[in-house]
Structure formats: C-alpha cells, structure tokens
Design an enzyme around this catalytic site. Structure first.
Site, PDB file in Angstrom:
ATOM      1  NE  ARG A 148      -4.792   2.088  12.280  1.00 47.78           N
ATOM      2  CZ  ARG A 148      -5.524   1.413  13.154  1.00 47.78           C
ATOM      3  NH1 ARG A 148      -6.179   0.333  12.781  1.00 47.78           N
ATOM      4  NH2 ARG A 148      -5.618   1.819  14.409  1.00 47.78           N
ATOM      5  CG  HIS A 177     -10.542   1.953  10.171  1.00 51.60           C
ATOM      6  ND1 HIS A 177     -10.631   1.088  11.249  1.00 51.60           N
ATOM      7  CD2 HIS A 177      -9.443   1.567   9.479  1.00 51.60           C
ATOM      8  CE1 HIS A 177      -9.619   0.228  11.217  1.00 51.60           C
ATOM      9  NE2 HIS A 177      -8.884   0.507  10.159  1.00 51.60           N
ATOM     10  CB  CYS A 275     -15.937  -1.059  14.886  1.00 45.67           C
ATOM     11  SG  CYS A 275     -15.080   0.401  14.271  1.00 45.67           S
TER      12      CYS A 275
END
Length: 282
Positions: A148, A177, A275
């Site tokens: 990402r 991530h 998250c």
C-alpha cells in the site's frame, strides 16, 4: 541504533490513550482489495456493530478517551480508523489511499482532525495509508511498504514531521499493512517494545528490526494468520483477537495483560483491533 532490552522491565505501566474510532454503520464487503475480503459472502451488519461497540467499551473501561468520527455512506471501510491519518506530536499527516474505493475517507478524516484542533493536516502527494503503515515506537517511526504505502511517502513524512522514518518491506500479501504484522507494545522512549511476525518481512527488514529491538517478541504463523498482531496496547493491556491464544500466553510471560475482544465480523474486511483505532497524539 540498538535499543535497550525492554524484556527486563519489572512492571508494565499503562498510559492513557486518546483514540479516534468510526462506527461501522455502513460496513460491508462489496469489493475485494485484500486477501481477507470475500464479496460473495454476506456481512452481518448487526454483529459487526455489536463487536465494534464491545471494542469501544473495553477501551473506555481501560481508561482511554475515545472520540468517534461520523461514518460516511458509501465508505464501508471507514471503520478502519487507523488508516485515516498519522497524528504525531510533530504534526498531522493525512492519507492518500492506494485503492479508489477508499479515496473518500481521506478528506473525511482530515476535516475531522482539523475541526477538533489536530490540524493543519498535510495532504500527501504519495500513497500513504496512515497508522496502518506508520507506527510510532518511542523515538522510532516505523514505515511499512510493499503493498500500500509507497517508499516515497516515508520521505514525505520525514519532511513534514522532521523525524526519520525506518522503512520496512512487507512481502506477504496477507499482511498488507505494517500493523497487521507488528504490534507496538510500549512506545515509551525509555522502554520501547514491539512484537512482530518475521515471515511478513524481507530479510533486510528483519535485520533492521533485530538491530532496533533485539529483545522483541517474535510470533508465529498461527498468530499472524488470525491477525493476532493487529492489537492495541497501552503499555500494559493488549487488546487482541481471542483466537491469538499463543500470542496472549507470550504477552503474559512478558508482563502484559491480554484483553481479548472478538472482531471476527470486521476481520472479514481485513482488520482487527488496531485497524479500528487511530491514536491522537498532542
């Protein structure tokens, strides 16, 4: 730079966190942008919301301040607030998402931060997905890349905040991530401590982590594949998936207090406890 061993700290001390969350009012899996998502399987919205409320209640029970940014229709992944920005003591850096499906989240988070005294928010030129890939560990700012966030974004963040970013390359698409492969257990500069799954990183990044955190807790494949690393720690309590039982045992051995919270419905979008929260540092 080698960090002094955190494993010998005799008592784990909790710090009060200021967190930002977003209720999953519009959560669904209508597209697939990571290996966890399956658009063919319906989501249970009520269950997702109930699990999120449990997470918020646990964080508040632990003494943390929790603000909530309004959910925006058409942005089902806005519940993953960690991706909304990086809010450091030196300033706030907004985000630019890799996938257009999430693009609208960037300005929604930036506006909220500015309206609540956490601006101005820098709008980045390079793809940068906030605390998903940028994690503060004491004096260190770790930056993930590979799926990402772009490496150029790390240099951009350095310029904006005036502090170096240590780049770490992610190589397993399940851990797209940094916060899916590494937990910040304690960001006290005097006692920085992390846990990570070595298999998520390339060899050079594993060597960097070994140098920075020689006493880091290393986890296994079973922990990582239930997103066990995607956990929220205040330096003493670690909110994590109840499925990460081996990780919980390791944490207890190191003096932390595991706090299991089931977020299995939100996991279907590729996110766990970390998250769902953005740390607001002042």
């Amino acid at each position: 730079m080698t960090t002094t061993s955190p494993a010998r700290r005799t008592e784990r001390l909790a710090r009060r966190l200021h967190l930002l969350m977003c209720r999953p009012e519009h959560f669904t899996v209508s597209y697939e942008i990571n290996p966890w998502m399956d658009a063919a399987t319906p989501v249970d919205p009520a269950r997702a919301l109930a699990q999120w409320e449990r997470l918020r209640a646990e964080l508040q029970r632990l003494g943390h301040e929790v603000d909530v940014v309004p959910a925006v229709p058409g942005l089902p992944d806005m519940v993953y607030a960690a991706n909304g920005a990086l809010v450091a003591a030196q300033g706030s850096v907004g985000v630019r998402f890799a996938h257009p499906e999430r693009g609208g989240e960037a300005e929604a988070y930036a506006r909220w931060l500015e309206e609540h005294g956490l601006g101005p928010v820098h709008r980045p030129a390079h793809v940068n997905e906030g605390e998903g890939d940028l994690l503060v560990v004491g004096e260190h700012l770790l930056g993930g890349y590979g799926f990402r966030t772009e490496p150029a974004a790390h240099r951009e963040v350095e310029e904006v905040l005036g502090r170096p970013v240590t780049s770490l390359r992610l190589v397993d698409p399940r851990f797209y991530h940094l916060d899916t492969a590494l937990t910040v257990l304690d960001d006290d500069p005097a006692h920085p401590d992390v846990a990570y799954f070595p298999g998520a990183f390339d060899e050079a990044s594993r060597q960097v982590l070994q140098e920075l955190f020689p006493q880091a807790l290393r986890t296994d494949e079973d922990t990582a594949r239930v997103l066990g690393m995607n956990a929220v720690s205040d330096g003493r309590h670690v909110v994590l998936s109840p499925r990460a039982q081996r990780y919980a045992q390791q944490l207890e051995q190191r003096g932390y207090v595991p706090v299991p919270v089931d977020l299995s419905e939100l996991l279907r979008g590729g996110g766990g406890a970390k998250c769902c929260v953005l740390v607001l540092r002042r």
